[in-house]
Motif scaffolding. Structure first.
Motif, PDB file in Angstrom:
ATOM      1  N   GLY A 189      29.700  -2.576   0.734  1.00  0.00           N
ATOM      2  CA  GLY A 189      28.751  -2.754  -0.355  1.00  0.00           C
ATOM      3  C   GLY A 189      29.048  -1.919  -1.576  1.00  0.00           C
ATOM      4  O   GLY A 189      28.192  -1.798  -2.476  1.00  0.00           O
ATOM      5  N   ASN A 190      30.271  -1.334  -1.682  1.00  0.00           N
ATOM      6  CA  ASN A 190      30.637  -0.495  -2.810  1.00  0.00           C
ATOM      7  C   ASN A 190      31.424  -1.336  -3.845  1.00  0.00           C
ATOM      8  O   ASN A 190      32.562  -1.735  -3.583  1.00  0.00           O
ATOM      9  N   PRO A 191      30.855  -1.615  -5.019  1.00  0.00           N
ATOM     10  CA  PRO A 191      31.555  -2.446  -6.005  1.00  0.00           C
ATOM     11  C   PRO A 191      32.788  -1.776  -6.591  1.00  0.00           C
ATOM     12  O   PRO A 191      33.626  -2.463  -7.191  1.00  0.00           O
ATOM     13  N   ARG A 192      32.965  -0.438  -6.417  1.00  0.00           N
ATOM     14  CA  ARG A 192      34.129   0.243  -6.967  1.00  0.00           C
ATOM     15  C   ARG A 192      35.181   0.516  -5.903  1.00  0.00           C
ATOM     16  O   ARG A 192      36.166   1.232  -6.157  1.00  0.00           O
ATOM     17  N   ALA A 193      35.016  -0.102  -4.719  1.00  0.00           N
ATOM     18  CA  ALA A 193      35.967   0.133  -3.632  1.00  0.00           C
ATOM     19  C   ALA A 193      37.335  -0.404  -4.012  1.00  0.00           C
ATOM     20  O   ALA A 193      37.468  -1.436  -4.690  1.00  0.00           O
ATOM     21  N   ILE A 194      38.399   0.337  -3.551  1.00  0.00           N
ATOM     22  CA  ILE A 194      39.778  -0.076  -3.829  1.00  0.00           C
ATOM     23  C   ILE A 194      40.640   0.242  -2.618  1.00  0.00           C
ATOM     24  O   ILE A 194      40.484   1.284  -1.985  1.00  0.00           O
ATOM     25  N   ILE A 202      50.938  -1.708  -1.859  1.00  0.00           N
ATOM     26  CA  ILE A 202      52.367  -1.410  -1.909  1.00  0.00           C
ATOM     27  C   ILE A 202      53.055  -2.239  -2.998  1.00  0.00           C
ATOM     28  O   ILE A 202      53.949  -1.754  -3.685  1.00  0.00           O
ATOM     29  N   ASN A 203      52.603  -3.480  -3.167  1.00  0.00           N
ATOM     30  CA  ASN A 203      53.181  -4.370  -4.197  1.00  0.00           C
ATOM     31  C   ASN A 203      52.617  -4.101  -5.589  1.00  0.00           C
ATOM     32  O   ASN A 203      52.990  -4.766  -6.559  1.00  0.00           O
ATOM     33  N   GLY A 204      51.704  -3.161  -5.693  1.00  0.00           N
ATOM     34  CA  GLY A 204      51.180  -2.764  -6.989  1.00  0.00           C
ATOM     35  C   GLY A 204      49.969  -3.566  -7.457  1.00  0.00           C
ATOM     36  O   GLY A 204      49.553  -3.454  -8.617  1.00  0.00           O
ATOM     37  N   ILE A 205      49.395  -4.335  -6.557  1.00  0.00           N
ATOM     38  CA  ILE A 205      48.208  -5.122  -6.946  1.00  0.00           C
ATOM     39  C   ILE A 205      47.142  -4.903  -5.865  1.00  0.00           C
ATOM     40  O   ILE A 205      46.856  -5.784  -5.048  1.00  0.00           O
ATOM     41  N   PRO A 206      46.547  -3.737  -5.841  1.00  0.00           N
ATOM     42  CA  PRO A 206      45.590  -3.414  -4.787  1.00  0.00           C
ATOM     43  C   PRO A 206      44.331  -4.283  -4.844  1.00  0.00           C
ATOM     44  O   PRO A 206      43.949  -4.780  -5.898  1.00  0.00           O
ATOM     45  N   SER A 207      43.704  -4.454  -3.681  1.00  0.00           N
ATOM     46  CA  SER A 207      42.452  -5.207  -3.585  1.00  0.00           C
ATOM     47  C   SER A 207      41.321  -4.328  -4.091  1.00  0.00           C
ATOM     48  O   SER A 207      41.266  -3.129  -3.790  1.00  0.00           O
ATOM     49  N   LYS A 208      40.352  -4.963  -4.843  1.00  0.00           N
ATOM     50  CA  LYS A 208      39.293  -4.174  -5.453  1.00  0.00           C
ATOM     51  C   LYS A 208      37.955  -4.890  -5.323  1.00  0.00           C
ATOM     52  O   LYS A 208      37.878  -6.088  -5.151  1.00  0.00           O
ATOM     53  N   GLY A 209      36.874  -4.107  -5.434  1.00  0.00           N
ATOM     54  CA  GLY A 209      35.537  -4.650  -5.517  1.00  0.00           C
ATOM     55  C   GLY A 209      34.887  -4.960  -4.190  1.00  0.00           C
ATOM     56  O   GLY A 209      35.407  -4.635  -3.118  1.00  0.00           O
ATOM     57  N   GLN A 212      37.038  -7.226  -2.139  1.00  0.00           N
ATOM     58  CA  GLN A 212      38.446  -6.839  -2.122  1.00  0.00           C
ATOM     59  C   GLN A 212      39.371  -7.984  -2.588  1.00  0.00           C
ATOM     60  O   GLN A 212      40.137  -8.562  -1.811  1.00  0.00           O
ATOM     61  N   VAL A 213      39.286  -8.256  -3.874  1.00  0.00           N
ATOM     62  CA  VAL A 213      40.080  -9.328  -4.484  1.00  0.00           C
ATOM     63  C   VAL A 213      41.181  -8.698  -5.328  1.00  0.00           C
ATOM     64  O   VAL A 213      40.952  -7.708  -6.030  1.00  0.00           O
ATOM     65  N   ILE A 214      42.401  -9.257  -5.258  1.00  0.00           N
ATOM     66  CA  ILE A 214      43.481  -8.748  -6.104  1.00  0.00           C
ATOM     67  C   ILE A 214      43.371  -9.394  -7.496  1.00  0.00           C
ATOM     68  O   ILE A 214      42.782 -10.472  -7.661  1.00  0.00           O
ATOM     69  N   TYR A 231      35.829  -5.450 -11.247  1.00  0.00           N
ATOM     70  CA  TYR A 231      34.896  -4.529 -10.625  1.00  0.00           C
ATOM     71  C   TYR A 231      33.439  -4.973 -10.794  1.00  0.00           C
ATOM     72  O   TYR A 231      32.556  -4.389 -10.153  1.00  0.00           O
ATOM     73  N   ASP A 232      33.173  -6.000 -11.656  1.00  0.00           N
ATOM     74  CA  ASP A 232      31.793  -6.479 -11.798  1.00  0.00           C
ATOM     75  C   ASP A 232      31.376  -7.147 -10.494  1.00  0.00           C
ATOM     76  O   ASP A 232      32.055  -8.061 -10.009  1.00  0.00           O
ATOM     77  N   PRO A 233      30.258  -6.685  -9.859  1.00  0.00           N
ATOM     78  CA  PRO A 233      29.909  -7.171  -8.529  1.00  0.00           C
ATOM     79  C   PRO A 233      29.682  -8.679  -8.467  1.00  0.00           C
ATOM     80  O   PRO A 233      30.164  -9.350  -7.525  1.00  0.00           O
ATOM     81  N   VAL A 234      28.966  -9.253  -9.446  1.00  0.00           N
ATOM     82  CA  VAL A 234      28.685 -10.695  -9.431  1.00  0.00           C
ATOM     83  C   VAL A 234      29.964 -11.482  -9.666  1.00  0.00           C
ATOM     84  O   VAL A 234      30.250 -12.466  -8.965  1.00  0.00           O
TER      85      VAL A 234
END
Length: 258
Positions: A189-194, A202-209, A212-214, A231-234
């Protein structure tokens, strides 16, 4: 009256004819009576005093050359007068017809101009009415949109509900339960999770939000009407659900890393 009476003249007549003059003569104090008497080869004239009005008879031979010439002349004059009268009547009729045609043409032109003006006025009125109706419809739609857009809480429950509201407009499948389950697994439930340790990191495009979307996936499946911010939750939830619908049929079908 004798042929030898002084003051009378005699001369021979080459034709046989007799004339008696008919008319009314008012000659004042004196009048002249003329009598032509055929047969004895003489003419007589004699002045007479006439008082008032006196009738004089005139007889003539209709078959004489003079009579025929006079009749022919009168006929010719009558014919000429008749032709002239006909020509004048025809000219007058032509002028009347031309005036009538000109008046009709003028009336038709005026009518056409009036009709064109009325048509232009009606067209302008219809255009103005259509524009007013369009503005009214747009205003009503905007009012309905404002009225029907609910206010969502700025928390996980509110984010999921707002995402579902937007997804419904774009026919993106998904349920509250399926979205909530995957959010808890992916980010708690953390919108700033990475995620800085998986293959994407490793490929330089970490999952976020939250889900966890790249970044490339977010850009491809971003839905108009949401912020273009990973990072916008909606925006994160809607893009992730759009991707899951394309690959798995729905976010409800996702039960592990996807």
């Amino acid at each position: 009256m004798s042929a030898n009476t002084p003051g009378h003249s005699r001369r021979g007549l080459k034709k046989t004819h007799k004339a008696t003059i008919a008319g009314v003569a008012a000659l004042g104090a004196a009048a002249l009576t003329l009598s032509l008497v055929p047969g004895n080869g003489s003419t007589e004239t004699e002045p007479q005093a006439l008082s008032g009005t006196q009738k004089v008879a005139w007889s003539y031979n209709a078959n004489s050359t003079q009579a025929k010439a006079l009749a022919a002349s009168l006929n010719e004059q009558q014919t000429a007068l008749g032709l002239k009268a006909q020509q004048e009547a025809k000219a007058k009729a032509n002028l009347a017809a031309q005036a009538k045609a000109a008046a009709a043409a003028k009336a038709a032109k005026a009518k056409s101009a009036a009709q064109a003006k009325a048509a232009a006025k009606a067209k302008a009125a219809a255009k103005a009415k259509a524009a007013a109706a369009k503005r009214a419809a747009e205003k009503a739609a905007a009012n309905r949109s404002v009225t029907r857009t609910p206010v969502f809480a700025n928390n996980l429950d509110g984010w999921i509900r707002e995402a579902l509201f937007i997804m419904d407009k774009h026919d993106i499948p998904g349920s509250y339960a399926g979205i909530h389950r995957n959010i808890i697994r992916e980010s708690s439930g953390n919108p700033r999770a990475i995620n800085n340790w998986d293959i994407n990191a490793i490929n330089g495009i970490p999952s976020k939000g939250l889900l966890q979307v790249i970044q490339p996936t977010f850009e491809r499946y971003h839905v108009k009407g949401t912020k273009f911010d990973l990072y916008d939750p909606v925006a994160n939830i809607v893009a992730a659900c759009n991707y899951a619908a394309d690959r798995y049929g729905s976010m409800d079908n996702v039960n592990s890393a996807y």
